[in-house]
Write an enzyme that holds these catalytic residues in place. Structure first.
Site, PDB file in Angstrom:
ATOM      1  N   LYS A 193       1.910  -3.628   6.881  1.00  9.47           N
ATOM      2  CA  LYS A 193       2.335  -3.656   5.468  1.00  9.47           C
ATOM      3  C   LYS A 193       3.843  -3.381   5.384  1.00  9.47           C
ATOM      4  O   LYS A 193       4.567  -4.041   4.629  1.00  9.47           O
ATOM      5  CB  LYS A 193       1.569  -2.602   4.654  1.00  9.47           C
ATOM      6  CG  LYS A 193       0.125  -2.934   4.434  1.00  9.47           C
ATOM      7  CD  LYS A 193      -0.062  -4.129   3.501  1.00  9.47           C
ATOM      8  CE  LYS A 193      -1.506  -4.578   3.422  1.00  9.47           C
ATOM      9  NZ  LYS A 193      -1.686  -5.915   2.859  1.00  9.47           N
ATOM     10  N   SER A 221       0.839  -1.197   0.000  1.00  4.60           N
ATOM     11  CA  SER A 221       0.000   0.000   0.000  1.00  4.60           C
ATOM     12  C   SER A 221       0.871   1.244   0.000  1.00  4.60           C
ATOM     13  O   SER A 221       1.987   1.241   0.549  1.00  4.60           O
ATOM     14  CB  SER A 221      -0.833  -0.031   1.288  1.00  4.60           C
ATOM     15  OG  SER A 221      -1.453   1.206   1.518  1.00  4.60           O
ATOM     16  N   TYR A 265      -2.223  -0.993  10.993  1.00  7.85           N
ATOM     17  CA  TYR A 265      -2.443  -1.565   9.659  1.00  7.85           C
ATOM     18  C   TYR A 265      -1.259  -1.239   8.749  1.00  7.85           C
ATOM     19  O   TYR A 265      -0.666  -2.130   8.123  1.00  7.85           O
ATOM     20  CB  TYR A 265      -3.749  -1.027   9.029  1.00  7.85           C
ATOM     21  CG  TYR A 265      -3.787  -1.289   7.545  1.00  7.85           C
ATOM     22  CD1 TYR A 265      -3.969  -2.577   7.057  1.00  7.85           C
ATOM     23  CD2 TYR A 265      -3.564  -0.254   6.618  1.00  7.85           C
ATOM     24  CE1 TYR A 265      -3.949  -2.840   5.688  1.00  7.85           C
ATOM     25  CE2 TYR A 265      -3.542  -0.511   5.261  1.00  7.85           C
ATOM     26  CZ  TYR A 265      -3.731  -1.798   4.803  1.00  7.85           C
ATOM     27  OH  TYR A 265      -3.695  -2.056   3.454  1.00  7.85           O
TER      28      TYR A 265
HETATM   29  P1  NAD Z   1     -10.958  -7.128   1.357  1.00 13.08           P
HETATM   30  O1  NAD Z   1     -11.159  -7.112   2.829  1.00 13.08           O
HETATM   31  O2  NAD Z   1     -12.138  -6.869   0.488  1.00 13.08           O
HETATM   32  O3  NAD Z   1     -10.311  -8.522   0.911  1.00 13.08           O
HETATM   33  C1  NAD Z   1      -9.457  -9.257   1.733  1.00 13.08           C
HETATM   34  C2  NAD Z   1      -9.936 -10.694   1.715  1.00 13.08           C
HETATM   35  O4  NAD Z   1      -9.069 -11.471   2.520  1.00 13.08           O
HETATM   36  C3  NAD Z   1     -11.346 -10.873   2.274  1.00 13.08           C
HETATM   37  O5  NAD Z   1     -12.118 -11.662   1.394  1.00 13.08           O
HETATM   38  C4  NAD Z   1     -11.129 -11.589   3.611  1.00 13.08           C
HETATM   39  O6  NAD Z   1     -12.217 -12.440   3.924  1.00 13.08           O
HETATM   40  C5  NAD Z   1      -9.842 -12.351   3.333  1.00 13.08           C
HETATM   41  N1  NAD Z   1      -9.017 -12.655   4.514  1.00 13.08           N
HETATM   42  C6  NAD Z   1      -8.545 -11.794   5.449  1.00 13.08           C
HETATM   43  N2  NAD Z   1      -7.791 -12.450   6.350  1.00 13.08           N
HETATM   44  C7  NAD Z   1      -7.781 -13.757   5.978  1.00 13.08           C
HETATM   45  C8  NAD Z   1      -7.162 -14.914   6.488  1.00 13.08           C
HETATM   46  N3  NAD Z   1      -6.419 -14.887   7.604  1.00 13.08           N
HETATM   47  N4  NAD Z   1      -7.367 -16.087   5.842  1.00 13.08           N
HETATM   48  C9  NAD Z   1      -8.136 -16.163   4.715  1.00 13.08           C
HETATM   49  N5  NAD Z   1      -8.724 -15.068   4.181  1.00 13.08           N
HETATM   50  C10 NAD Z   1      -8.560 -13.890   4.812  1.00 13.08           C
HETATM   51  O7  NAD Z   1      -9.782  -6.107   1.040  1.00 13.08           O
HETATM   52  P2  NAD Z   1      -9.274  -5.533  -0.351  1.00 13.08           P
HETATM   53  O8  NAD Z   1      -9.654  -4.112  -0.431  1.00 13.08           O
HETATM   54  O9  NAD Z   1      -9.644  -6.439  -1.448  1.00 13.08           O
HETATM   55  O10 NAD Z   1      -7.704  -5.579  -0.101  1.00 13.08           O
HETATM   56  C11 NAD Z   1      -6.917  -6.668  -0.528  1.00 13.08           C
HETATM   57  C12 NAD Z   1      -5.481  -6.432  -0.084  1.00 13.08           C
HETATM   58  O11 NAD Z   1      -5.021  -5.205  -0.622  1.00 13.08           O
HETATM   59  C13 NAD Z   1      -5.313  -6.325   1.422  1.00 13.08           C
HETATM   60  O12 NAD Z   1      -4.113  -6.948   1.797  1.00 13.08           O
HETATM   61  C14 NAD Z   1      -5.239  -4.835   1.661  1.00 13.08           C
HETATM   62  O13 NAD Z   1      -4.520  -4.515   2.816  1.00 13.08           O
HETATM   63  C15 NAD Z   1      -4.511  -4.373   0.413  1.00 13.08           C
HETATM   64  N6  NAD Z   1      -4.773  -2.975   0.081  1.00 13.08           N
HETATM   65  C16 NAD Z   1      -6.061  -2.543  -0.020  1.00 13.08           C
HETATM   66  C17 NAD Z   1      -6.300  -1.207  -0.312  1.00 13.08           C
HETATM   67  C18 NAD Z   1      -7.704  -0.675  -0.376  1.00 13.08           C
HETATM   68  O14 NAD Z   1      -7.898   0.521  -0.217  1.00 13.08           O
HETATM   69  N7  NAD Z   1      -8.723  -1.491  -0.620  1.00 13.08           N
HETATM   70  C19 NAD Z   1      -5.223  -0.335  -0.532  1.00 13.08           C
HETATM   71  C20 NAD Z   1      -3.933  -0.822  -0.430  1.00 13.08           C
HETATM   72  C21 NAD Z   1      -3.717  -2.158  -0.123  1.00 13.08           C
HETATM   73  C1  WQD Z   2      -9.607   9.476   0.916  1.00 11.75           C
HETATM   74  C2  WQD Z   2      -9.842  10.950   1.152  1.00 11.75           C
HETATM   75  C3  WQD Z   2     -10.123  11.549   3.459  1.00 11.75           C
HETATM   76  C4  WQD Z   2     -13.843   9.395   4.094  1.00 11.75           C
HETATM   77  C5  WQD Z   2      -6.823   4.638   2.986  1.00 11.75           C
HETATM   78  C6  WQD Z   2      -5.748   3.965   3.793  1.00 11.75           C
HETATM   79  C7  WQD Z   2      -4.632   3.511   2.895  1.00 11.75           C
HETATM   80  C8  WQD Z   2      -5.163   2.644   1.745  1.00 11.75           C
HETATM   81  C9  WQD Z   2      -6.298   3.303   1.027  1.00 11.75           C
HETATM   82  C10 WQD Z   2      -5.067   0.340   2.378  1.00 11.75           C
HETATM   83  C11 WQD Z   2      -9.083  11.494   2.355  1.00 11.75           C
HETATM   84  C12 WQD Z   2     -11.387  11.812   2.677  1.00 11.75           C
HETATM   85  C13 WQD Z   2     -12.695   9.931   3.524  1.00 11.75           C
HETATM   86  C14 WQD Z   2     -14.895  10.263   4.463  1.00 11.75           C
HETATM   87  C15 WQD Z   2     -13.615  12.124   3.646  1.00 11.75           C
HETATM   88  N1  WQD Z   2      -5.723   1.410   2.236  1.00 11.75           N
HETATM   89  N2  WQD Z   2     -12.600  11.266   3.303  1.00 11.75           N
HETATM   90  N3  WQD Z   2     -14.745  11.595   4.206  1.00 11.75           N
HETATM   91  O1  WQD Z   2      -7.130   7.662   3.762  1.00 11.75           O
HETATM   92  O2  WQD Z   2      -6.321   8.044   1.396  1.00 11.75           O
HETATM   93  O3  WQD Z   2      -6.278   5.783   2.337  1.00 11.75           O
HETATM   94  O4  WQD Z   2      -7.303   3.715   1.972  1.00 11.75           O
HETATM   95  O5  WQD Z   2      -3.904   0.166   2.271  1.00 11.75           O
HETATM   96  O6  WQD Z   2      -3.761   2.801   3.698  1.00 11.75           O
HETATM   97  O7  WQD Z   2      -5.249   4.888   4.749  1.00 11.75           O
HETATM   98  O8  WQD Z   2      -8.443   6.764   1.781  1.00 11.75           O
HETATM   99  O9  WQD Z   2     -10.813   6.660   1.180  1.00 11.75           O
HETATM  100  O10 WQD Z   2     -10.179   6.841   3.624  1.00 11.75           O
HETATM  101  O11 WQD Z   2      -9.832   8.790   2.140  1.00 11.75           O
HETATM  102  O12 WQD Z   2     -13.527  13.338   3.438  1.00 11.75           O
HETATM  103  O13 WQD Z   2     -15.924   9.837   4.995  1.00 11.75           O
HETATM  104  O14 WQD Z   2     -11.230  11.151   1.448  1.00 11.75           O
HETATM  105  O15 WQD Z   2      -9.895  12.565   4.388  1.00 11.75           O
HETATM  106  O16 WQD Z   2      -8.707  12.796   2.033  1.00 11.75           O
HETATM  107  P1  WQD Z   2      -6.990   7.179   2.395  1.00 11.75           P
HETATM  108  P2  WQD Z   2      -9.884   7.190   2.213  1.00 11.75           P
END
Ligand code: NAD
Ligand code: WQD
Length: 345
Positions: free
Chosen positions: A154, A125, A150
């Site tokens: 990562k 991330s 969190y």
């Molecule tokens: P998500 O929660 O929709 O998907 C994660 C999946 O993993 C879920 O289906 C959950 O049931 C499964 N899971 C969690 N722990 C588990 C375990 N111990 N064993 C088996 N299954 C398990 O999340 P997502 O948004 O699809 O994110 C996927 C990956 O990408 C995550 O590692 C997340 O940290 C990373 N990521 C997400 C974002 C974002 O904003 N969505 C941004 C950056 C990184």
């Molecule tokens: C986006 C913008 C908020 C909600 C997060 C995690 C990051 C990554 C992606 C996993 C910001 C604003 C949000 C609301 C708002 N995840 N906001 N009202 O914070 O950039 O990133 O998700 O790895 O680690 O920190 O994403 O969607 O929460 O926010 O105004 O109700 O929207 O302040 O500027 P963020 P976000």
């Protein structure tokens, strides 16, 4: 390379990635325990792709489950999405986050080693860059300085993967996602957060569809063009395609170290920043209605500006995100308006 183990494949990014993997001709085994998803997303993958895959319900921390998968299937590479991802919850429940995110990766790497599987794509991330005021975020920046458990999981996982690949034949591509949004253009699958959404875009669509009253815009006094924060929103289908590019990279003749190992970290973003108000405007246009919102105080931990340097993804993976903010809003809205309660609609 043909058969891919996808942990967390029932989740938001995983499910969209499985669709792209199946379209690209890969066979897929999904391992998920549904801690943040349901089997309805698996049905949606089948419907959208018109293809089937293997599914194992289980926990990635369970070594027996992992060993059985590697015995039953000849896995060529692993894409590891499984993990807990809610920033706020991680501050409340750090033990759960360190346990789930770190132990799952360690056990997965041990099982891969036992089975002789070497190729690993990791969901990292932009959060690993921590608080910095220099942008765009470049892969050569130091990482760490994360502000919540969190993000720290990562960061720690990246360190683990780098160390292990330096002294073994483990080959790792860690993908640093910026802000994944949007949904599959079919409208059959998309983001389905449990409870109150933490992220901006699902919150916007839930207000537009009438599930929530009002969006709070966190901060209108940042030093940006309209006072709201800037982020690099990337369409989840583009992001999914980035994983196919990463798998192809393994077959393109990597510069392996003396042990046969490899480690690289690559941003997946668009390289373009959009403000919160830009996103609101795009969603209002897609939905054809005004959004109820109010600008409130800043949210603790938010940085003003975050967007990716994308040169490395283009040069190393041949990856360029194609979809616009308008596509993201239209596709999210198609999913949310036809599935007001997500997969339980
Ligand atoms: P998500 O929660 O929709 O998907 C994660 C999946 O993993 C879920 O289906 C959950 O049931 C499964 N899971 C969690 N722990 C588990 C375990 N111990 N064993 C088996 N299954 C398990 O999340 P997502 O948004 O699809 O994110 C996927 C990956 O990408 C995550 O590692 C997340 O940290 C990373 N990521 C997400 C974002 C974002 O904003 N969505 C941004 C950056 C990184
Ligand atoms: C986006 C913008 C908020 C909600 C997060 C995690 C990051 C990554 C992606 C996993 C910001 C604003 C949000 C609301 C708002 N995840 N906001 N009202 O914070 O950039 O990133 O998700 O790895 O680690 O920190 O994403 O969607 O929460 O926010 O105004 O109700 O929207 O302040 O500027 P963020 P976000």
């Amino acid at each position: 390379m043909n058969k891919i183990l996808v942990t967390g494949g029932a989740g938001y990014i995983g499910s969209h990635t499985v669709v792209e993997l199946l379209a690209a001709g890969y066979e897929v085994v999904i391992l998920d325990n549904f801690v943040n998803s349901s089997d309805k997303s698996l049905e949606a993958i089948r419907k959208v792709s018109g293809k089937n895959f293997d599914f194992v319900k289980g926990d990635v921390r369970d070594s027996v489950v992992l060993d059985n998968i590697f015995k039953a299937h000849e896995i060529d590479a692993v894409i590891h999405f499984a993990g807990l991802k809610a920033v706020g919850e991680s501050v409340q429940k750090p033990l759960e986050y360190y346990d789930n995110n770190l132990i799952s990766t360690l056990h997965l790497l041990e099982a891969m080693k036992k089975a002789g599987v070497k190729k690993f794509v990791f969901s990292s991330s932009a959060t690993v860059y921590g608080e910095t005021e220099v942008y765009p975020f470049d892969e050569s920046f130091p990482i760490g300085g994360t502000t919540n458990p969190y993000g720290t999981t990562k960061y720690m996982q990246e360190l683990m993967l780098k160390d292990i690949s330096a002294t073994s034949d483990l080959q790792v591509i860690t993908l640093r996602y910026f802000n994944p949004v949007g949904a599959h253009e079919s409208g059959e699958m998309g983001e389905d957060p449990q409870g109150i959404p933490n992220n901006l875009c699902p919150f916007i669509t839930q207000v537009l569809v009438g599930r929530r009253d009002k969006l709070s815009v966190f901060g209108g006094d940042y030093d940006t063009k309209d006072g709201t924060c800037i982020r690099d929103y990337i369409h989840v289908v583009d992001l999914a395609k980035g994983h196919v590019c990463a798998l192809k990279k393994f077959d393109s003749g990597l510069r392996l170290n003396e042990n046969g190992g490899y480690f690289d970290a690559i941003n997946l973003g668009t390289g373009k920043g959009s403000s919160v108000l830009d996103m609101i405007a795009a969603f209002e246009k897609a939905a054809g209605k005004k959004l109820n919102y109010e600008v409130v105080d800043r949210r603790a931990g938010d940085i003003a500006v975050c967007y990716a340097k994308t040169d490395k993804a283009r040069e190393e993976l041949g990856f360029v995100a194609e979809k616009t903010v308008e596509d993201m809003a239209q596709d999210s809205w198609r999913w949310q308006s036809t599935h007001p309660k997500g997969f339980n609609s």
